[in-house]
Design an enzyme around this catalytic site. Structure first.
Site, short mmCIF file in Angstrom:
data_model
loop_
_atom_site.label_atom_id
_atom_site.label_comp_id
_atom_site.label_asym_id
_atom_site.label_seq_id
_atom_site.Cartn_x
_atom_site.Cartn_y
_atom_site.Cartn_z
CB SER A 124 85.72 -54.17 36.44
OG SER A 124 84.35 -54.00 36.18
CE1 TYR A 149 85.75 -59.96 35.33
CE2 TYR A 149 84.06 -58.27 35.60
CZ TYR A 149 85.29 -58.67 35.11
OH TYR A 149 86.07 -57.77 34.42
CE LYS A 153 88.72 -58.11 36.51
NZ LYS A 153 90.04 -58.39 35.93
P1 NAD Z 1 89.79 -61.35 26.96
O1 NAD Z 1 89.15 -62.58 27.45
O2 NAD Z 1 89.66 -61.00 25.53
O3 NAD Z 1 91.35 -61.39 27.31
C1 NAD Z 1 91.85 -62.03 28.46
C2 NAD Z 1 93.07 -62.85 28.05
O4 NAD Z 1 93.60 -63.51 29.21
C3 NAD Z 1 92.74 -63.94 27.02
O5 NAD Z 1 93.68 -63.89 25.98
C4 NAD Z 1 92.87 -65.24 27.82
O6 NAD Z 1 93.29 -66.31 27.01
C5 NAD Z 1 93.89 -64.85 28.89
N1 NAD Z 1 93.79 -65.62 30.13
C6 NAD Z 1 92.69 -65.85 30.88
N2 NAD Z 1 93.00 -66.60 31.97
C7 NAD Z 1 94.34 -66.81 31.91
C8 NAD Z 1 95.26 -67.50 32.73
N3 NAD Z 1 94.84 -68.15 33.85
N4 NAD Z 1 96.56 -67.52 32.39
C9 NAD Z 1 96.98 -66.88 31.26
N5 NAD Z 1 96.16 -66.23 30.43
C10 NAD Z 1 94.84 -66.18 30.74
O7 NAD Z 1 89.29 -60.15 27.89
P2 NAD Z 1 89.43 -58.58 27.71
O8 NAD Z 1 88.10 -58.03 27.36
O9 NAD Z 1 90.60 -58.26 26.86
O10 NAD Z 1 89.70 -58.16 29.21
C11 NAD Z 1 91.01 -58.04 29.73
C12 NAD Z 1 90.94 -57.76 31.22
O11 NAD Z 1 90.15 -56.58 31.43
C13 NAD Z 1 90.26 -58.87 32.04
O12 NAD Z 1 90.95 -58.99 33.26
C14 NAD Z 1 88.87 -58.34 32.26
O13 NAD Z 1 88.30 -58.85 33.44
C15 NAD Z 1 89.12 -56.85 32.37
N6 NAD Z 1 87.94 -56.05 32.04
C16 NAD Z 1 87.35 -56.20 30.82
C17 NAD Z 1 86.20 -55.47 30.51
C18 NAD Z 1 85.50 -55.66 29.19
O14 NAD Z 1 84.35 -55.20 29.05
N7 NAD Z 1 86.11 -56.27 28.18
C19 NAD Z 1 85.68 -54.56 31.45
C20 NAD Z 1 86.34 -54.41 32.68
C21 NAD Z 1 87.47 -55.16 32.96
#
Ligand code: NAD
Ligand code: UDP
Length: 337
Positions: A124, A149, A153
């Site tokens: 991120s 958070y 990362k």
């Molecule tokens: P999301 O919550 O929609 O998807 C994350 C998925 O991981 C979910 O399906 C959840 O059920 C699964 N999950 C969480 N913990 C778990 C575990 N311990 N074991 C197995 N599965 C698990 O989030 P997203 O928006 O799709 O983000 C995906 C990744 O990108 C994350 O790591 C997030 O931190 C990173 N990210 C997201 C954003 C954003 O704005 N959406 C920005 C920067 C980074």
């Protein structure tokens, strides 16, 4: 290539599955569904016209990971699984470190034992920290993360860098996302946050669809163009395509971080105005106090991904608004509807 996609049922994961399959890759999803619905996988299957294998499991569960690697012979991992709510991470830091850091450590150990040494990690822009000047560029290095958070990362990036430096058979891409929004143009998959959304775009579309009464804009007295915060919003399909580029570039060992953003900042007021003009929906809003921890502005220098991965964001802010609204208006209750 056969790719194990942790967190593949989530917002970015589902969009990436569609693009991976369209490009001819094989996938297996590994997700515990703590923040997603199995229905999302059903929608992906409908879009790609084939079954998507799923392992229901937690990344902290070594035995389950070992079984997944033994049964599915993946050659690479795209690692999305993790908790992502900034506000919650202040209240439950240990749960965030457990899921995101310990979970990633377990995953890397299982990969090592299975001989799978290629990983694309969801990082991120928050790793640049609260004092970094815009635009953020990869050569700046990591700063002091402004919330727990972001701390998880930064620790995971460091862990992966240390691992790759210790063993040159590993290759890793650390993809630093800016603000992904939008949805698949079909309107069949999109962002479906649980409870009241924390992020701007789902909040805005839920106001438009009548689930929420009005948008609170957090602060209009920042030193920005119009006083509201500026962010680098990018379309989730562009972001998904960035993962393909990173995967395809990763035949060579080593570790590299890439910003995935458009290189352009947009203010909250500009977001509201663009949404209104693209969709014809009016957004009632009020100006509320600043939200703790928000930075005035964040956007990417996206030239490294362009030069080294051949990736750049193609879709416009109008595309993002149109696709977010198509998803939300066709699925007012998300996957629960
Ligand atoms: P999301 O919550 O929609 O998807 C994350 C998925 O991981 C979910 O399906 C959840 O059920 C699964 N999950 C969480 N913990 C778990 C575990 N311990 N074991 C197995 N599965 C698990 O989030 P997203 O928006 O799709 O983000 C995906 C990744 O990108 C994350 O790591 C997030 O931190 C990173 N990210 C997201 C954003 C954003 O704005 N959406 C920005 C920067 C980074
Ligand atoms: N924002 C807002 N009202 C909301 C949600 C967000 O004004 O209900 C603002 C927030 O202050 C920030 C921008 O919108 O300036 C993007 O916030 P988001 O939570 O989507 O992303 P992040 O803070 O991670 O950049």
């Amino acid at each position: 290539m056969k790719v194990l996609v942790t967190g593949g049922a989530g917002y970015i994961g589902t969009h990436t599955l569609v693009e991976l399959i369209a490009a001819g890759h094989e996938v297996v999803v590994y997700d515990n569904f703590c923040n997603s619905s199995p229905k999302a996988i059903g929608r992906v299957e409908e879009l790609v016209g084939q079954e998507v294998p799923v392992v229901r499991g937690d990344i902290r569960d070594r035995a389950c990971l070992d079984r997944a690697f033994a049964e599915h012979s993946a050659e690479a991992v795209i690692h999305f699984a993790g908790l992502k709510a900034v506000g919650e991470s202040y209240r439950q830091p240990l749960s965030y470190y457990d899921n995101n850091v310990t979970g990633t450590q377990r995953l890397l150990e299982a990969m090592e034992d299975a001989g799978v040494r290629t990983i694309v990690f969801s990082s991120s822009a928050t790793v640049y920290g609260e004092d970094a000047p815009v635009p953020y560029v990869e050569s700046m290095g990591r700063g002091r993360p402004s919330n727990p958070y972001g701390g998880t990362k930064a620790v995971v990036e460091q862990m992966i860098e240390d691992l790759v430096r210790a063993d040159d058979r590993w290759s890793a891409s650390l993809l630093r996302y800016f603000n992904p929004i939008g949805a698949h143009p079909s309107g069949r998959i999109g962002e479906d946050p649980q409870g009241v959304p924390n992020n701007l775009m789902p909040f805005l579309t839920q106001v438009a669809v009548g689930r929420l009464p009005e948008l609170s804009i957090f602060g209009d007295d920042y030193l920005t163009r119009d006083g509201t915060c500026e962010r680098d919003y990018l379309h989730v399909v562009d972001l998904a395509l960035g993962h393909l580029k990173a995967l395809e570039a990763k035949s060579a060992p080593g570790v590299a971080a890439f910003n995935l953003g458009t290189g352009k900042g947009t203010s909250v007021l500009e977001m509201v105005a663009t949404f209104e003009s693209v969709t014809g929906q009016q957004i009632p809003y009020c100006i509320a106090p600043r939200r703790a921890g928000d930075l005035p502005a964040s956007w990417a220098d996206a030239s490294k991904a362009r030069l080294e991965l051949g990736w750049s964001a193609e879709k416009t802010l109008e595309d993002m608004m149109r696709d977010s609204w198509r998803w939300q208006s066709a699925n007012p209750e998300g996957y629960g509807g």
